[in-house]
Design a protein around this motif. Structure first.
Motif, PDB file in Angstrom:
ATOM      1  N   MET A  40      -6.907  -1.213   2.364  1.00 19.53           N
ATOM      2  CA  MET A  40      -8.078  -2.075   2.251  1.00 19.53           C
ATOM      3  C   MET A  40      -9.355  -1.494   2.858  1.00 19.53           C
ATOM      4  SD  MET A  40      -8.475  -4.615   0.424  1.00 19.53           S
ATOM      5  CE  MET A  40      -6.843  -5.251   0.110  1.00 19.53           C
ATOM      6  N   PHE A  41      -9.245  -0.698   3.910  1.00 13.20           N
ATOM      7  CA  PHE A  41     -10.457  -0.093   4.477  1.00 13.20           C
ATOM      8  C   PHE A  41     -11.109   0.894   3.506  1.00 13.20           C
ATOM      9  CE2 PHE A  41      -9.304  -1.829   8.644  1.00 13.20           C
ATOM     10  CZ  PHE A  41     -10.555  -2.230   9.081  1.00 13.20           C
ATOM     11  N   GLY A  42     -10.322   1.369   2.542  1.00 15.72           N
ATOM     12  CA  GLY A  42     -10.897   2.244   1.527  1.00 15.72           C
ATOM     13  C   GLY A  42     -11.464   1.472   0.349  1.00 15.72           C
ATOM     14  N   GLU A  43     -11.284   0.148   0.350  1.00 16.72           N
ATOM     15  CA  GLU A  43     -11.789  -0.664  -0.759  1.00 16.72           C
ATOM     16  C   GLU A  43     -13.048  -1.419  -0.354  1.00 16.72           C
ATOM     17  OE1 GLU A  43      -8.960  -2.980  -3.215  1.00 16.72           O
ATOM     18  OE2 GLU A  43     -10.142  -4.738  -2.693  1.00 16.72           O
TER      19      GLU A  43
END
Ligand code: SF4
Ligand code: SF4
Lengths: 277, 182
Positions: free
Chosen positions: A46-49
Protein backbone atom coordinates in the motif's frame (compact mmCIF):
# COMPACT_ATOMS: atom_id res chain seq x y z
CA UNK A 1 -1.12 -10.08 31.52
CA UNK A 2 -3.46 -8.93 28.72
CA UNK A 3 -2.09 -7.77 25.40
CA UNK A 4 -3.78 -6.14 22.44
CA UNK A 5 -3.02 -8.51 19.58
CA UNK A 6 -2.99 -7.88 15.84
CA UNK A 7 -2.90 -11.29 14.09
CA UNK A 8 -2.50 -10.16 10.45
CA UNK A 9 -3.79 -11.98 7.38
CA UNK A 10 -1.36 -14.90 7.21
CA UNK A 11 -1.46 -15.83 10.91
CA UNK A 12 -4.21 -18.46 10.69
CA UNK A 13 -2.91 -20.29 7.60
CA UNK A 14 0.70 -20.60 8.80
CA UNK A 15 2.43 -23.84 9.74
CA UNK A 16 1.36 -23.60 13.36
CA UNK A 17 2.24 -20.03 14.30
CA UNK A 18 -1.30 -19.51 15.59
CA UNK A 19 -1.45 -22.81 17.47
CA UNK A 20 1.97 -22.34 19.08
CA UNK A 21 1.40 -18.67 19.95
CA UNK A 22 -1.89 -19.48 21.64
CA UNK A 23 -0.55 -22.53 23.47
CA UNK A 24 2.57 -20.75 24.75
CA UNK A 25 0.66 -17.63 25.78
CA UNK A 26 -1.88 -19.71 27.63
CA UNK A 27 0.87 -21.57 29.48
CA UNK A 28 2.55 -18.28 30.43
CA UNK A 29 -0.68 -16.60 31.51
CA UNK A 30 -0.75 -14.08 28.67
CA UNK A 31 -4.19 -13.24 27.35
CA UNK A 32 -4.28 -12.31 23.65
CA UNK A 33 -7.02 -9.75 23.14
CA UNK A 34 -7.47 -9.70 19.35
CA UNK A 35 -8.37 -6.30 17.87
CA UNK A 36 -12.00 -6.83 16.87
CA UNK A 37 -12.59 -6.28 13.18
CA UNK A 38 -8.91 -5.85 12.29
CA UNK A 39 -8.01 -5.35 8.62
CA UNK A 40 -4.97 -5.98 6.43
CA UNK A 41 -2.14 -3.58 7.35
CA UNK A 42 -1.41 -2.99 3.65
CA UNK A 43 1.89 -4.87 3.90
CA UNK A 44 4.58 -3.88 1.42
CA UNK A 45 1.96 -2.99 -1.19
CA UNK A 46 0.00 0.00 0.00
CA UNK A 47 2.83 2.49 0.58
CA UNK A 48 3.65 2.07 -3.09
CA UNK A 49 0.06 2.86 -4.08
CA UNK A 50 -1.00 5.77 -1.91
CA UNK A 51 0.69 7.07 1.23
CA UNK A 52 -2.43 8.44 2.91
CA UNK A 53 -4.34 5.21 2.23
CA UNK A 54 -1.47 3.13 3.58
CA UNK A 55 -1.32 5.24 6.72
CA UNK A 56 -5.10 5.13 7.20
CA UNK A 57 -5.21 1.32 6.79
CA UNK A 58 -2.66 0.95 9.57
CA UNK A 59 -4.07 3.76 11.71
CA UNK A 60 -7.55 2.23 11.69
CA UNK A 61 -6.04 -0.14 14.25
CA UNK A 62 -4.61 2.72 16.25
CA UNK A 63 -8.15 4.09 16.64
CA UNK A 64 -9.58 0.64 17.43
CA UNK A 65 -6.84 0.12 20.02
CA UNK A 66 -7.56 3.46 21.61
CA UNK A 67 -11.24 2.50 21.88
CA UNK A 68 -10.21 -0.74 23.61
CA UNK A 69 -8.18 1.22 26.14
CA UNK A 70 -4.76 -0.21 25.20
CA UNK A 71 -1.51 1.73 24.70
CA UNK A 72 0.32 -0.92 22.68
CA UNK A 73 -0.31 -3.22 19.72
CA UNK A 74 1.48 -6.56 19.59
CA UNK A 75 1.94 -8.48 16.34
CA UNK A 76 3.86 -11.62 15.40
CA UNK A 77 4.48 -10.81 11.74
CA UNK A 78 7.61 -8.91 10.72
CA UNK A 79 5.90 -7.26 7.77
CA UNK A 80 2.92 -6.13 9.88
CA UNK A 81 5.34 -4.97 12.55
CA UNK A 82 7.34 -2.90 10.06
CA UNK A 83 4.23 -1.53 8.34
CA UNK A 84 2.36 -0.55 11.50
CA UNK A 85 5.63 0.83 12.88
CA UNK A 86 6.23 2.89 9.78
CA UNK A 87 2.72 4.37 9.91
CA UNK A 88 3.16 5.15 13.60
CA UNK A 89 6.47 6.92 12.94
CA UNK A 90 5.04 8.95 10.05
CA UNK A 91 2.01 10.01 12.11
CA UNK A 92 4.22 11.06 14.99
CA UNK A 93 6.49 13.08 12.70
CA UNK A 94 4.08 14.58 10.19
CA UNK A 95 1.30 16.74 11.69
CA UNK A 96 -0.43 17.29 8.34
CA UNK A 97 -0.58 13.56 7.62
CA UNK A 98 -1.94 13.00 11.12
CA UNK A 99 -4.82 15.43 10.54
CA UNK A 100 -5.68 13.97 7.14
CA UNK A 101 -5.61 10.45 8.57
CA UNK A 102 -7.71 11.46 11.55
CA UNK A 103 -10.31 12.93 9.16
CA UNK A 104 -10.51 9.75 7.11
CA UNK A 105 -11.00 7.67 10.24
CA UNK A 106 -13.55 10.11 11.60
CA UNK A 107 -15.62 9.65 8.44
CA UNK A 108 -15.56 5.93 9.23
CA UNK A 109 -16.83 6.66 12.74
CA UNK A 110 -13.48 6.17 14.50
CA UNK A 111 -11.54 8.46 16.83
CA UNK A 112 -7.78 8.83 16.69
CA UNK A 113 -6.02 10.97 19.29
CA UNK A 114 -2.91 9.03 20.12
CA UNK A 115 -0.50 6.63 18.46
CA UNK A 116 0.08 3.34 20.25
CA UNK A 117 3.46 1.70 20.60
CA UNK A 118 4.05 -1.14 18.13
CA UNK A 119 5.65 -4.22 19.66
CA UNK A 120 6.62 -7.61 18.31
CA UNK A 121 5.32 -10.77 19.97
CA UNK A 122 8.96 -11.78 20.27
CA UNK A 123 9.61 -8.95 22.77
CA UNK A 124 6.68 -10.06 24.92
CA UNK A 125 7.71 -13.73 25.00
CA UNK A 126 11.36 -12.89 25.59
CA UNK A 127 10.32 -11.22 28.82
CA UNK A 128 7.77 -13.83 29.83
CA UNK A 129 9.70 -17.07 29.19
CA UNK A 130 11.41 -18.62 32.23
CA UNK A 131 15.09 -19.63 32.08
CA UNK A 132 15.58 -23.14 30.62
CA UNK A 133 12.32 -24.76 31.65
CA UNK A 134 13.81 -28.03 30.32
CA UNK A 135 17.30 -29.41 29.64
CA UNK A 136 16.01 -31.81 27.04
CA UNK A 137 17.05 -29.76 24.00
CA UNK A 138 20.46 -28.58 25.20
CA UNK A 139 22.23 -30.32 22.32
CA UNK A 140 19.73 -29.41 19.60
CA UNK A 141 21.50 -26.84 17.44
CA UNK A 142 19.26 -24.14 16.10
CA UNK A 143 20.00 -21.72 13.28
CA UNK A 144 18.30 -18.43 14.13
CA UNK A 145 16.86 -16.59 11.16
CA UNK A 146 15.63 -13.00 11.64
CA UNK A 147 14.65 -12.17 8.09
CA UNK A 148 14.81 -8.63 6.88
CA UNK A 149 12.24 -6.35 8.44
CA UNK A 150 12.44 -7.16 12.14
CA UNK A 151 15.59 -5.31 13.10
CA UNK A 152 15.53 -2.71 10.36
CA UNK A 153 13.66 0.58 10.29
CA UNK A 154 11.34 1.73 11.61
CA UNK A 155 11.68 -0.02 14.92
CA UNK A 156 14.88 -0.79 16.68
CA UNK A 157 14.79 -4.04 18.57
CA UNK A 158 18.45 -4.76 18.01
CA UNK A 159 21.35 -3.83 15.71
CA UNK A 160 20.18 -3.98 12.09
CA UNK A 161 23.38 -5.57 10.78
CA UNK A 162 24.16 -8.21 13.36
CA UNK A 163 21.26 -8.82 15.73
CA UNK A 164 21.66 -11.31 18.57
CA UNK A 165 18.35 -11.19 20.46
CA UNK A 166 17.08 -14.44 18.98
CA UNK A 167 20.24 -16.39 19.82
CA UNK A 168 20.26 -14.99 23.34
CA UNK A 169 16.63 -16.03 23.76
CA UNK A 170 17.19 -19.57 22.42
CA UNK A 171 20.19 -20.22 24.65
CA UNK A 172 18.37 -18.89 27.66
CA UNK A 173 15.36 -21.17 27.16
CA UNK A 174 17.51 -24.28 26.69
CA UNK A 175 18.70 -24.72 23.08
CA UNK A 176 22.12 -24.71 21.44
CA UNK A 177 22.64 -22.13 18.69
CA UNK A 178 24.66 -22.32 15.49
CA UNK A 179 26.38 -19.16 14.32
CA UNK A 180 25.93 -18.41 10.62
CA UNK A 181 26.02 -15.50 8.22
CA UNK A 182 22.51 -15.64 6.74
CA UNK A 183 20.61 -14.36 9.76
CA UNK A 184 19.31 -11.18 8.08
CA UNK A 185 19.61 -12.14 4.40
CA UNK A 186 16.33 -11.51 2.60
CA UNK A 187 14.35 -14.60 1.49
CA UNK A 188 12.64 -12.77 -1.40
CA UNK A 189 9.53 -12.07 0.68
CA UNK A 190 6.36 -11.71 -1.39
CA UNK A 191 8.30 -11.65 -4.66
CA UNK A 192 9.03 -15.35 -4.15
CA UNK A 193 5.39 -16.14 -4.95
CA UNK A 194 5.42 -14.91 -8.55
CA UNK A 195 9.16 -14.78 -9.24
CA UNK A 196 9.66 -18.37 -8.15
CA UNK A 197 12.72 -19.08 -10.27
CA UNK A 198 14.36 -15.71 -9.66
CA UNK A 199 13.93 -15.97 -5.89
CA UNK A 200 14.55 -19.67 -5.30
CA UNK A 201 18.24 -19.09 -4.96
CA UNK A 202 17.77 -16.49 -2.22
CA UNK A 203 16.05 -18.99 0.05
CA UNK A 204 18.34 -21.82 -1.03
CA UNK A 205 21.45 -19.83 -0.08
CA UNK A 206 20.05 -19.18 3.37
CA UNK A 207 19.10 -22.82 3.93
CA UNK A 208 22.47 -24.15 2.70
CA UNK A 209 24.44 -21.68 4.81
CA UNK A 210 22.54 -22.55 8.00
CA UNK A 211 22.69 -26.27 7.34
CA UNK A 212 26.38 -26.23 6.31
CA UNK A 213 27.26 -24.53 9.61
CA UNK A 214 25.78 -27.53 11.43
CA UNK A 215 22.31 -26.49 12.52
CA UNK A 216 19.69 -29.26 12.78
CA UNK A 217 16.69 -26.98 12.76
CA UNK A 218 15.93 -23.39 11.72
CA UNK A 219 13.77 -21.01 13.69
CA UNK A 220 12.05 -17.89 12.35
CA UNK A 221 10.00 -14.99 13.70
CA UNK A 222 7.80 -14.23 10.69
CA UNK A 223 5.07 -16.08 8.73
CA UNK A 224 6.56 -15.26 5.34
CA UNK A 225 10.15 -16.19 6.28
CA UNK A 226 8.98 -19.56 7.58
CA UNK A 227 6.88 -20.16 4.49
CA UNK A 228 9.61 -19.27 2.00
CA UNK A 229 12.37 -21.28 3.68
CA UNK A 230 10.09 -24.29 4.21
CA UNK A 231 8.66 -24.41 0.67
CA UNK A 232 12.01 -23.83 -1.06
CA UNK A 233 13.29 -27.25 0.04
CA UNK A 234 12.41 -29.22 -3.07
CA UNK A 235 14.59 -31.10 -5.57
CA UNK A 236 18.35 -31.17 -5.16
CA UNK A 237 18.76 -27.49 -4.49
CA UNK A 238 18.93 -27.71 -0.71
CA UNK A 239 19.32 -30.20 2.11
CA UNK A 240 16.19 -30.89 4.19
CA UNK A 241 16.08 -29.00 7.44
CA UNK A 242 12.88 -28.21 9.36
CA UNK A 243 11.90 -24.54 9.61
CA UNK A 244 9.98 -23.68 12.76
CA UNK A 245 8.58 -20.66 14.57
CA UNK A 246 10.31 -19.42 17.71
CA UNK A 247 6.99 -19.97 19.48
CA UNK A 248 7.15 -23.68 18.60
CA UNK A 249 10.59 -24.03 20.16
CA UNK A 250 9.41 -22.05 23.19
CA UNK A 251 6.47 -24.44 23.45
CA UNK A 252 8.72 -27.52 23.25
CA UNK A 253 10.89 -26.07 26.00
CA UNK A 254 7.76 -25.61 28.10
CA UNK A 255 6.95 -29.30 27.63
CA UNK A 256 4.06 -28.84 25.18
CA UNK A 257 3.51 -31.50 22.51
CA UNK A 258 4.57 -30.91 18.90
CA UNK A 259 1.00 -31.43 17.70
CA UNK A 260 -0.44 -28.89 20.11
CA UNK A 261 2.11 -26.45 18.63
CA UNK A 262 0.85 -27.13 15.09
CA UNK A 263 4.16 -28.69 14.03
CA UNK A 264 2.30 -31.31 11.97
CA UNK A 265 1.62 -28.46 9.52
CA UNK A 266 5.29 -27.93 8.59
CA UNK A 267 6.19 -28.95 5.04
CA UNK A 268 9.57 -30.41 6.09
CA UNK A 269 8.83 -32.52 9.14
CA UNK A 270 10.61 -31.76 12.41
CA UNK A 271 9.57 -35.02 14.02
CA UNK A 272 12.93 -36.85 13.79
CA UNK A 273 15.04 -33.89 14.85
CA UNK A 274 13.04 -33.10 17.96
CA UNK A 275 12.51 -36.69 19.06
CA UNK A 276 16.26 -37.28 19.48
CA UNK A 277 18.02 -34.00 19.80
CA UNK B 1 16.14 19.24 -25.91
CA UNK B 2 18.32 20.05 -22.96
CA UNK B 3 17.72 17.31 -20.42
CA UNK B 4 18.10 19.58 -17.45
CA UNK B 5 15.17 21.71 -18.61
CA UNK B 6 12.67 18.82 -18.58
CA UNK B 7 10.29 18.93 -15.63
CA UNK B 8 11.30 16.61 -12.83
CA UNK B 9 8.37 14.22 -12.18
CA UNK B 10 9.71 13.31 -8.75
CA UNK B 11 9.63 16.74 -7.06
CA UNK B 12 6.49 15.91 -5.06
CA UNK B 13 8.39 13.26 -3.07
CA UNK B 14 9.14 14.74 0.32
CA UNK B 15 12.58 13.11 0.70
CA UNK B 16 13.72 13.46 -2.90
CA UNK B 17 16.35 16.10 -2.14
CA UNK B 18 18.23 13.55 -0.02
CA UNK B 19 19.55 11.88 -3.18
CA UNK B 20 21.68 14.94 -3.83
CA UNK B 21 23.83 13.73 -0.95
CA UNK B 22 24.36 10.30 -2.58
CA UNK B 23 28.09 9.61 -2.96
CA UNK B 24 27.49 6.78 -5.46
CA UNK B 25 29.26 4.28 -3.24
CA UNK B 26 26.97 1.42 -4.36
CA UNK B 27 26.39 0.05 -0.88
CA UNK B 28 22.64 0.01 -1.58
CA UNK B 29 22.96 -1.93 -4.83
CA UNK B 30 25.52 -4.27 -3.28
CA UNK B 31 23.15 -5.02 -0.39
CA UNK B 32 20.09 -5.50 -2.52
CA UNK B 33 18.87 -9.13 -2.75
CA UNK B 34 17.27 -8.56 -6.16
CA UNK B 35 19.72 -6.14 -7.78
CA UNK B 36 20.50 -8.81 -10.39
CA UNK B 37 16.93 -8.45 -11.68
CA UNK B 38 16.98 -4.65 -11.76
CA UNK B 39 17.83 -2.66 -14.89
CA UNK B 40 19.19 0.23 -12.80
CA UNK B 41 19.87 -0.85 -9.21
CA UNK B 42 19.29 1.92 -6.61
CA UNK B 43 22.66 3.71 -6.95
CA UNK B 44 22.23 3.92 -10.71
CA UNK B 45 18.61 5.00 -10.49
CA UNK B 46 19.59 7.94 -8.29
CA UNK B 47 22.33 8.86 -10.74
CA UNK B 48 19.81 8.82 -13.61
CA UNK B 49 17.46 11.14 -11.76
CA UNK B 50 20.26 13.53 -10.86
CA UNK B 51 21.31 13.59 -14.52
CA UNK B 52 17.76 14.46 -15.57
CA UNK B 53 17.14 11.10 -17.31
CA UNK B 54 13.56 11.13 -16.04
CA UNK B 55 12.02 8.99 -18.77
CA UNK B 56 14.48 6.19 -18.11
CA UNK B 57 13.84 6.47 -14.40
CA UNK B 58 10.06 6.34 -14.87
CA UNK B 59 10.39 3.21 -17.00
CA UNK B 60 12.89 1.48 -14.74
CA UNK B 61 11.88 -1.89 -13.30
CA UNK B 62 13.90 -1.22 -10.14
CA UNK B 63 11.14 -0.07 -7.77
CA UNK B 64 9.08 -3.11 -8.81
CA UNK B 65 11.83 -5.50 -7.75
CA UNK B 66 12.25 -3.80 -4.39
CA UNK B 67 10.99 -6.23 -1.75
CA UNK B 68 11.22 -3.65 1.06
CA UNK B 69 13.94 -5.47 2.95
CA UNK B 70 15.49 -2.16 4.10
CA UNK B 71 19.06 -3.52 3.78
CA UNK B 72 20.08 -0.50 1.68
CA UNK B 73 18.49 1.92 4.08
CA UNK B 74 20.25 0.71 7.22
CA UNK B 75 23.61 0.62 5.43
CA UNK B 76 23.59 3.82 3.37
CA UNK B 77 26.43 5.99 4.74
CA UNK B 78 24.51 9.15 3.82
CA UNK B 79 21.31 7.98 5.53
CA UNK B 80 19.27 8.25 2.35
CA UNK B 81 15.84 6.60 2.85
CA UNK B 82 16.27 4.35 -0.20
CA UNK B 83 13.34 2.02 0.56
CA UNK B 84 10.94 4.88 1.25
CA UNK B 85 12.00 6.43 -2.05
CA UNK B 86 11.26 3.15 -3.86
CA UNK B 87 7.72 3.26 -2.45
CA UNK B 88 7.30 6.86 -3.58
CA UNK B 89 8.60 6.00 -7.08
CA UNK B 90 6.03 3.20 -7.34
CA UNK B 91 3.24 5.60 -6.43
CA UNK B 92 4.31 8.09 -9.13
CA UNK B 93 4.98 5.45 -11.79
CA UNK B 94 1.55 3.90 -11.16
CA UNK B 95 -0.19 7.24 -11.53
CA UNK B 96 1.76 8.02 -14.72
CA UNK B 97 1.30 4.45 -16.00
CA UNK B 98 4.93 4.17 -17.07
CA UNK B 99 5.69 0.76 -15.53
CA UNK B 100 7.35 -1.59 -18.05
CA UNK B 101 4.69 -3.64 -19.87
CA UNK B 102 6.20 -7.01 -18.95
CA UNK B 103 6.46 -6.14 -15.26
CA UNK B 104 4.39 -8.57 -13.17
CA UNK B 105 4.50 -6.84 -9.81
CA UNK B 106 2.09 -3.98 -10.66
CA UNK B 107 -0.53 -6.63 -11.50
CA UNK B 108 0.17 -8.44 -8.25
CA UNK B 109 -0.13 -5.21 -6.25
CA UNK B 110 -3.38 -4.34 -8.05
CA UNK B 111 -4.85 -7.75 -7.20
CA UNK B 112 -3.74 -7.39 -3.58
CA UNK B 113 -5.21 -3.91 -3.30
CA UNK B 114 -8.51 -4.93 -4.89
CA UNK B 115 -8.93 -7.77 -2.41
CA UNK B 116 -8.27 -5.45 0.52
CA UNK B 117 -10.80 -2.98 -0.82
CA UNK B 118 -13.41 -5.70 -1.30
CA UNK B 119 -12.83 -7.70 1.89
CA UNK B 120 -10.61 -5.70 4.22
CA UNK B 121 -8.38 -8.74 4.70
CA UNK B 122 -6.11 -10.77 2.46
CA UNK B 123 -6.65 -14.42 1.60
CA UNK B 124 -3.58 -15.47 -0.41
CA UNK B 125 -5.42 -17.91 -2.68
CA UNK B 126 -7.85 -15.16 -3.72
CA UNK B 127 -5.04 -12.75 -4.60
CA UNK B 128 -3.39 -15.50 -6.62
CA UNK B 129 -6.64 -16.30 -8.44
CA UNK B 130 -7.18 -12.65 -9.37
CA UNK B 131 -3.56 -12.17 -10.43
CA UNK B 132 -3.68 -15.51 -12.29
CA UNK B 133 -6.29 -14.19 -14.70
CA UNK B 134 -3.50 -12.25 -16.39
CA UNK B 135 -0.62 -14.58 -15.51
CA UNK B 136 -2.00 -18.13 -15.62
CA UNK B 137 1.46 -19.70 -15.79
CA UNK B 138 2.52 -18.20 -12.45
CA UNK B 139 -0.73 -19.39 -10.89
CA UNK B 140 -0.19 -22.91 -12.26
CA UNK B 141 3.34 -23.06 -10.88
CA UNK B 142 1.86 -22.63 -7.41
CA UNK B 143 -0.55 -25.55 -7.66
CA UNK B 144 1.80 -28.29 -6.32
CA UNK B 145 2.42 -26.08 -3.29
CA UNK B 146 -1.30 -25.38 -2.87
CA UNK B 147 -1.93 -29.14 -2.76
CA UNK B 148 0.62 -29.54 0.06
CA UNK B 149 -1.07 -26.69 1.92
CA UNK B 150 -4.52 -28.26 1.54
CA UNK B 151 -3.18 -31.57 2.91
CA UNK B 152 -1.98 -29.70 5.98
CA UNK B 153 -5.29 -27.83 6.34
CA UNK B 154 -3.57 -24.51 5.70
CA UNK B 155 -5.57 -23.14 2.78
CA UNK B 156 -8.44 -20.90 3.83
CA UNK B 157 -11.60 -22.44 2.36
CA UNK B 158 -13.38 -19.10 2.30
CA UNK B 159 -12.19 -15.51 2.06
CA UNK B 160 -11.28 -13.68 5.26
CA UNK B 161 -13.27 -10.51 5.70
CA UNK B 162 -13.92 -7.57 8.02
CA UNK B 163 -17.44 -7.53 9.49
CA UNK B 164 -18.79 -4.81 7.22
CA UNK B 165 -16.80 -4.73 3.96
CA UNK B 166 -19.00 -2.09 2.37
CA UNK B 167 -18.38 0.60 4.93
CA UNK B 168 -14.73 -0.48 5.14
CA UNK B 169 -14.33 0.21 1.41
CA UNK B 170 -15.11 3.85 2.14
CA UNK B 171 -11.54 4.14 3.44
CA UNK B 172 -10.43 3.64 -0.16
CA UNK B 173 -12.88 6.19 -1.54
CA UNK B 174 -11.99 8.77 1.09
CA UNK B 175 -8.28 8.46 0.43
CA UNK B 176 -8.84 8.53 -3.30
CA UNK B 177 -10.56 11.88 -3.11
CA UNK B 178 -8.00 13.59 -0.93
CA UNK B 179 -5.26 12.30 -3.26
CA UNK B 180 -6.95 13.84 -6.29
CA UNK B 181 -7.42 17.13 -4.48
CA UNK B 182 -3.73 17.22 -3.56
S1 SF4 C 1 24.34 3.53 -0.27
FE1 SF4 C 1 23.54 5.63 -0.13
S2 SF4 C 1 25.27 6.93 -0.69
FE2 SF4 C 1 25.80 4.86 -1.37
S3 SF4 C 1 25.10 4.78 -3.52
FE3 SF4 C 1 23.42 4.01 -2.27
S4 SF4 C 1 22.11 5.82 -1.85
FE4 SF4 C 1 24.12 6.56 -2.57
S1 SF4 D 1 14.84 -2.28 0.35
FE1 SF4 D 1 14.52 -2.65 -1.82
S2 SF4 D 1 16.15 -1.53 -2.89
FE2 SF4 D 1 16.74 -1.70 -0.73
S3 SF4 D 1 18.05 -3.50 -0.64
FE3 SF4 D 1 15.97 -4.18 -0.14
S4 SF4 D 1 15.06 -4.82 -2.09
FE4 SF4 D 1 16.90 -3.61 -2.58
Amino acid sequence: MRICFYPGCSYASTAGYKESTEAVCQKLGIELVVIPDWNCCGATVMFGENKLRATALAARHFALTQAMGFEEIVTGCNACYATLGKAARLLNEDAELFIKTKDVLQALGLTLDRIPKIRHLFEILTKAMPDAPSERYRSLSVGAYYGCQLTRPHQFLDKGGYPEILETFLERIGFAVTDHSARTQCCGASHAVIYKDECRNLSARIIREISDKGAQIITTICPLCQFNLDQAQTGDLTPRIPVTYFTQLAGLALGLSATSLGMNKLLVSAEKVISRP
Amino acid sequence: MNKASKPNPFTSISDIATINACIQCGTCSGSCPLSDQMDHAPRELFALIREGEYDMALKSNTPWFCVSCYACMVRCPKEIPVTDLMYAFKEIITRKRTAPKNQKMPDMYRAFSRIIKAKGRITESYVMALYGVKHPLDALKNIPLAVKMILRKRLEPKALSVSDPESFARLFELTEKSEDKA
